[in-house]
Design a protein around this motif. Structure first.
Motif, mmCIF file in Angstrom:
data_model
loop_
_atom_site.group_PDB
_atom_site.id
_atom_site.type_symbol
_atom_site.label_atom_id
_atom_site.label_comp_id
_atom_site.label_asym_id
_atom_site.label_seq_id
_atom_site.Cartn_x
_atom_site.Cartn_y
_atom_site.Cartn_z
ATOM 1 N N THR A 36 0.501 -0.749 -0.172
ATOM 2 C CA THR A 36 -0.177 -0.226 0.685
ATOM 3 C C THR A 36 1.099 1.264 0.379
ATOM 4 O O THR A 36 0.621 2.391 0.050
ATOM 5 C CB THR A 36 -0.365 0.224 1.528
ATOM 6 N N GLY A 37 2.227 1.128 0.225
ATOM 7 C CA GLY A 37 2.720 2.273 0.237
ATOM 8 C C GLY A 37 2.864 3.407 2.209
ATOM 9 O O GLY A 37 4.257 3.669 2.130
ATOM 10 N N ASN A 38 2.439 2.318 2.794
ATOM 11 C CA ASN A 38 1.770 2.588 4.084
ATOM 12 C C ASN A 38 3.050 1.797 4.955
ATOM 13 O O ASN A 38 3.223 0.267 5.150
ATOM 14 C CB ASN A 38 0.985 2.119 4.712
ATOM 15 N N ASN A 39 3.848 1.908 5.338
ATOM 16 C CA ASN A 39 5.082 1.530 5.598
ATOM 17 C C ASN A 39 5.561 1.809 6.969
ATOM 18 O O ASN A 39 5.536 2.589 7.492
ATOM 19 C CB ASN A 39 6.707 1.711 5.000
ATOM 20 N N PHE A 40 6.244 1.042 7.956
ATOM 21 C CA PHE A 40 7.219 1.877 9.414
ATOM 22 C C PHE A 40 8.539 1.432 9.397
ATOM 23 O O PHE A 40 9.278 0.189 9.444
ATOM 24 C CB PHE A 40 6.651 0.878 10.826
ATOM 25 N N HIS A 41 9.125 2.392 9.400
ATOM 26 C CA HIS A 41 10.690 2.044 9.768
ATOM 27 C C HIS A 41 11.683 2.698 10.935
ATOM 28 O O HIS A 41 11.292 4.320 10.916
ATOM 29 C CB HIS A 41 11.806 2.228 8.232
ATOM 30 N N VAL A 42 12.379 2.713 11.745
ATOM 31 C CA VAL A 42 12.844 3.014 12.353
ATOM 32 C C VAL A 42 13.876 2.534 12.601
ATOM 33 O O VAL A 42 14.382 1.207 13.231
ATOM 34 C CB VAL A 42 11.613 3.044 14.220
ATOM 35 N N TYR A 43 15.354 3.318 13.110
ATOM 36 C CA TYR A 43 16.003 2.240 13.913
ATOM 37 C C TYR A 43 16.522 2.675 15.039
ATOM 38 O O TYR A 43 15.222 3.182 15.993
ATOM 39 C CB TYR A 43 17.821 3.505 13.431
ATOM 40 N N ILE A 44 17.072 1.876 16.389
ATOM 41 C CA ILE A 44 16.681 1.689 17.603
ATOM 42 C C ILE A 44 17.845 1.847 18.702
ATOM 43 O O ILE A 44 19.131 0.665 17.647
ATOM 44 C CB ILE A 44 15.563 1.106 17.903
ATOM 45 N N ASN A 45 18.031 2.466 19.806
ATOM 46 C CA ASN A 45 19.344 3.025 19.918
ATOM 47 C C ASN A 45 19.220 1.605 20.939
ATOM 48 O O ASN A 45 18.636 1.866 22.003
ATOM 49 C CB ASN A 45 19.116 3.745 20.415
ATOM 50 N N PRO A 46 20.431 0.744 20.667
ATOM 51 C CA PRO A 46 20.124 -0.147 22.254
ATOM 52 C C PRO A 46 21.064 -0.478 23.312
ATOM 53 O O PRO A 46 20.828 -0.905 23.541
ATOM 54 C CB PRO A 46 20.757 -1.586 20.857
ATOM 55 N N GLU A 47 20.850 0.616 23.339
ATOM 56 C CA GLU A 47 21.914 0.644 25.412
ATOM 57 C C GLU A 47 23.292 -0.361 24.639
ATOM 58 O O GLU A 47 23.456 -0.849 25.965
ATOM 59 C CB GLU A 47 20.941 0.911 25.847
ATOM 60 N N ARG A 48 24.160 -0.213 24.260
ATOM 61 C CA ARG A 48 25.386 -1.053 24.097
ATOM 62 C C ARG A 48 26.160 -0.885 22.698
ATOM 63 O O ARG A 48 25.014 -0.855 21.860
ATOM 64 C CB ARG A 48 24.403 -2.323 25.024
ATOM 65 N N LYS A 49 27.206 -1.415 23.025
ATOM 66 C CA LYS A 49 27.983 -1.619 21.802
ATOM 67 C C LYS A 49 27.388 -2.780 20.760
ATOM 68 O O LYS A 49 26.939 -3.449 21.581
ATOM 69 C CB LYS A 49 29.435 -1.917 21.650
ATOM 70 N N ILE A 50 26.986 -2.385 19.348
ATOM 71 C CA ILE A 50 26.727 -3.927 18.592
ATOM 72 C C ILE A 50 28.610 -3.775 18.352
ATOM 73 O O ILE A 50 29.327 -3.470 17.447
ATOM 74 C CB ILE A 50 27.050 -2.657 16.907
#
Length: 114
Positions: A36-50
């Motif tokens: 539909t073109g309706n999307n949800f996208h988010v980056y999240i701070n994991p509160e730790r090192k990657i």
């Protein structure tokens, strides 16, 4: 019309019980299998090192993620987006283990597992 949401996550590692966390959620809405073109996208701070190995896979760095919201800050928007839909998840056991871990931390009910 049948509503589906195709969902994927990126994480800091493989096991939320060992401290790994979600760092990205992407979701695409489909009605009768059509985007539909309706999307949800988010980056999240994991509160730790990657870990370096994880960054090599998804290219998300500590610097990039440091100013992003916490899961608790986006959880209600995420749950509203997926509400009343069938979830389509390639590796559902993996993604749901992380999502349920985060939901539990925020005091929300777990999502159904396959």
């Amino acid at each position: 019309m049948k509503r589906e949401v195709v969902l994927d996550t990126e994480t800091t590692g493989l096991d939320p019980i060992k401290g790994d966390r979600i760092i990205e959620i992407g979701a695409v809405e489909l009605l009768d299998h059509i985007p539909t073109g309706n999307n949800f996208h988010v980056y999240i701070n994991p509160e730790r090192k990657i870990p370096k190995k994880s960054t090599e896979i998804h290219k998300i760095t500590d610097d990039f993620i440091s100013d992003k919201p916490l899961f608790k800050d986006i959880v209600k928007d995420f749950l509203c987006f997926i509400e009343n839909s069938t979830l389509v998840i390639h590796n559902a056991v993996f993604d749901l283990s992380f999502l349920n871990f985060e939901l539990n931390k925020c005091g929300f009910s777990e999502m159904d597992r396959p």
